[in-house]
Design a protein around this motif. Structure first.
Motif, mmCIF file in Angstrom:
data_model
loop_
_atom_site.group_PDB
_atom_site.id
_atom_site.type_symbol
_atom_site.label_atom_id
_atom_site.label_comp_id
_atom_site.label_asym_id
_atom_site.label_seq_id
_atom_site.Cartn_x
_atom_site.Cartn_y
_atom_site.Cartn_z
ATOM 1 N N GLU A 86 3.153 -8.383 -2.895
ATOM 2 C CA GLU A 86 2.047 -7.435 -2.933
ATOM 3 C C GLU A 86 2.390 -6.143 -2.192
ATOM 4 O O GLU A 86 2.091 -5.047 -2.664
ATOM 5 C CB GLU A 86 0.788 -8.063 -2.312
ATOM 6 C CG GLU A 86 0.176 -9.169 -3.140
ATOM 7 C CD GLU A 86 -0.964 -9.875 -2.413
ATOM 8 O OE1 GLU A 86 -1.384 -9.399 -1.337
ATOM 9 O OE2 GLU A 86 -1.420 -10.922 -2.924
ATOM 10 N N LEU A 87 3.023 -6.277 -1.030
ATOM 11 C CA LEU A 87 3.384 -5.097 -0.243
ATOM 12 C C LEU A 87 4.440 -4.249 -0.953
ATOM 13 O O LEU A 87 4.396 -3.021 -0.908
ATOM 14 C CB LEU A 87 3.857 -5.509 1.147
ATOM 15 C CG LEU A 87 2.773 -6.105 2.049
ATOM 16 C CD1 LEU A 87 3.380 -6.647 3.329
ATOM 17 C CD2 LEU A 87 1.702 -5.073 2.350
ATOM 18 N N ILE A 88 5.383 -4.909 -1.613
ATOM 19 C CA ILE A 88 6.397 -4.167 -2.371
ATOM 20 C C ILE A 88 5.734 -3.394 -3.499
ATOM 21 O O ILE A 88 6.067 -2.232 -3.742
ATOM 22 C CB ILE A 88 7.493 -5.125 -2.906
ATOM 23 C CG1 ILE A 88 8.345 -5.648 -1.744
ATOM 24 C CG2 ILE A 88 8.362 -4.427 -3.944
ATOM 25 C CD1 ILE A 88 9.306 -6.750 -2.127
ATOM 26 N N GLU A 89 4.781 -4.016 -4.171
ATOM 27 C CA GLU A 89 4.081 -3.341 -5.272
ATOM 28 C C GLU A 89 3.298 -2.127 -4.771
ATOM 29 O O GLU A 89 3.137 -1.146 -5.499
ATOM 30 C CB GLU A 89 3.149 -4.324 -5.981
ATOM 31 C CG GLU A 89 3.891 -5.346 -6.811
ATOM 32 C CD GLU A 89 2.976 -6.417 -7.405
ATOM 33 O OE1 GLU A 89 1.746 -6.342 -7.193
ATOM 34 O OE2 GLU A 89 3.501 -7.324 -8.059
ATOM 35 N N GLU A 90 2.829 -2.176 -3.526
ATOM 36 C CA GLU A 90 2.067 -1.066 -2.953
ATOM 37 C C GLU A 90 2.962 0.003 -2.323
ATOM 38 O O GLU A 90 2.491 1.087 -1.963
ATOM 39 C CB GLU A 90 1.090 -1.586 -1.896
ATOM 40 C CG GLU A 90 -0.016 -2.448 -2.471
ATOM 41 C CD GLU A 90 -0.919 -3.027 -1.401
ATOM 42 O OE1 GLU A 90 -1.011 -2.437 -0.303
ATOM 43 O OE2 GLU A 90 -1.548 -4.073 -1.665
ATOM 44 N N THR A 91 4.231 -0.286 -2.174
ATOM 45 C CA THR A 91 5.153 0.664 -1.554
ATOM 46 C C THR A 91 5.422 1.810 -2.519
ATOM 47 O O THR A 91 5.671 1.604 -3.712
ATOM 48 C CB THR A 91 6.475 -0.033 -1.178
ATOM 49 O OG1 THR A 91 6.181 -1.085 -0.267
ATOM 50 C CG2 THR A 91 7.447 0.941 -0.544
ATOM 51 N N GLU A 92 5.364 3.020 -1.997
ATOM 52 C CA GLU A 92 5.624 4.230 -2.785
ATOM 53 C C GLU A 92 6.946 4.835 -2.354
ATOM 54 O O GLU A 92 7.427 4.578 -1.250
ATOM 55 C CB GLU A 92 4.488 5.230 -2.574
ATOM 56 C CG GLU A 92 3.138 4.697 -3.002
ATOM 57 C CD GLU A 92 1.983 5.615 -2.619
ATOM 58 O OE1 GLU A 92 2.240 6.701 -2.046
ATOM 59 O OE2 GLU A 92 0.832 5.227 -2.880
ATOM 60 N N MET A 93 7.505 5.655 -3.205
ATOM 61 C CA MET A 93 8.791 6.260 -2.911
ATOM 62 C C MET A 93 8.751 7.062 -1.608
ATOM 63 O O MET A 93 9.709 7.050 -0.845
ATOM 64 C CB MET A 93 9.241 7.144 -4.082
ATOM 65 C CG MET A 93 10.690 7.561 -4.017
ATOM 66 S SD MET A 93 11.883 6.196 -4.017
ATOM 67 C CE MET A 93 11.769 5.636 -5.694
ATOM 68 N N ASN A 94 7.642 7.739 -1.336
ATOM 69 C CA ASN A 94 7.582 8.538 -0.108
ATOM 70 C C ASN A 94 7.428 7.666 1.137
ATOM 71 O O ASN A 94 7.488 8.174 2.258
ATOM 72 C CB ASN A 94 6.477 9.606 -0.179
ATOM 73 C CG ASN A 94 5.100 9.015 -0.351
ATOM 74 O OD1 ASN A 94 4.944 7.812 -0.463
ATOM 75 N ND2 ASN A 94 4.100 9.876 -0.387
ATOM 76 N N ASP A 95 7.250 6.349 0.984
ATOM 77 C CA ASP A 95 7.256 5.426 2.122
ATOM 78 C C ASP A 95 8.678 5.153 2.601
ATOM 79 O O ASP A 95 8.880 4.706 3.725
ATOM 80 C CB ASP A 95 6.600 4.093 1.746
ATOM 81 C CG ASP A 95 5.119 4.221 1.443
ATOM 82 O OD1 ASP A 95 4.470 5.114 2.027
ATOM 83 O OD2 ASP A 95 4.617 3.423 0.624
ATOM 84 N N ILE A 96 9.643 5.409 1.747
ATOM 85 C CA ILE A 96 11.050 5.148 2.042
ATOM 86 C C ILE A 96 11.653 6.400 2.653
ATOM 87 O O ILE A 96 11.369 7.518 2.210
ATOM 88 C CB ILE A 96 11.795 4.736 0.749
ATOM 89 C CG1 ILE A 96 11.177 3.443 0.211
ATOM 90 C CG2 ILE A 96 13.286 4.592 0.983
ATOM 91 C CD1 ILE A 96 11.643 3.065 -1.169
ATOM 92 N N ALA A 97 12.482 6.216 3.666
ATOM 93 C CA ALA A 97 13.133 7.356 4.319
ATOM 94 C C ALA A 97 13.854 8.204 3.276
ATOM 95 O O ALA A 97 14.469 7.681 2.339
ATOM 96 C CB ALA A 97 14.112 6.871 5.383
ATOM 97 N N GLU A 98 13.773 9.502 3.434
ATOM 98 C CA GLU A 98 14.298 10.444 2.441
ATOM 99 C C GLU A 98 15.766 10.194 2.126
ATOM 100 O O GLU A 98 16.184 10.283 0.975
ATOM 101 C CB GLU A 98 14.104 11.879 2.937
ATOM 102 C CG GLU A 98 14.468 12.916 1.901
ATOM 103 C CD GLU A 98 14.156 14.335 2.367
ATOM 104 O OE1 GLU A 98 14.735 15.261 1.776
ATOM 105 O OE2 GLU A 98 13.363 14.499 3.305
ATOM 106 N N ARG A 99 16.552 9.832 3.115
ATOM 107 C CA ARG A 99 17.990 9.631 2.887
ATOM 108 C C ARG A 99 18.279 8.442 1.971
ATOM 109 O O ARG A 99 19.376 8.315 1.427
ATOM 110 C CB ARG A 99 18.736 9.500 4.201
ATOM 111 C CG ARG A 99 18.392 8.237 4.976
ATOM 112 C CD ARG A 99 19.047 8.193 6.314
ATOM 113 N NE ARG A 99 20.453 7.867 6.157
ATOM 114 C CZ ARG A 99 21.235 7.463 7.140
ATOM 115 N NH1 ARG A 99 20.763 7.383 8.353
ATOM 116 N NH2 ARG A 99 22.489 7.166 6.923
#
Length: 109
Positions: A8-21
């Motif tokens: 569920e958490l992976i499905e809610e994760t957005e690209m901008n949640d991931i560090a830019e690098r």
């Protein structure tokens, strides 16, 4: 963490949640696979070889299969290599049409 909650958490994760690098990698493989890769690495850095190094064994098998004794230049052009590089790939291959000394020895029974 329970598998269902993680999903569920992976499905809610957005690209901008991931560090830019890391966003380019996540965009290539997807967020779910990126999380799996991060879980595998567990904070360690991972080295990725060049793509040409990964596919080199397959390329070399093709070169050996396509070699006819006279087409070194054509193979070099086809695979974007130098003639010397093609010769290095072929160096352990027997010369086409050349007999081996063992061809003349009696066969053991």
């Amino acid at each position: 963490m329970k598998a269902e909650l993680l999903k569920e958490l992976i499905e809610e994760t957005e690209m901008n949640d991931i560090a830019e690098r890391y966003q380019n990698v996540a965009a290539i493989i997807g967020i779910e696979k990126f999380v799996q890769l991060a879980d595998y690495a567990r904070g360690d850095e991972i080295y990725f070889p060049k793509a040409e190094n990964i596919i080199a064994p397959a390329r070399n098998r093709r070169i050996k299969a396509e070699y006819n004794g006279y087409n070194t230049k054509e193979l070099a052009e086809k695979y974007d290599l130098t003639i010397r590089q093609i010769e290095n790939v072929l160096k352990d291959e027997p010369i086409i049409g050349q007999y081996d000394i063992y061809d003349y020895l009696p066969k053991e029974t």
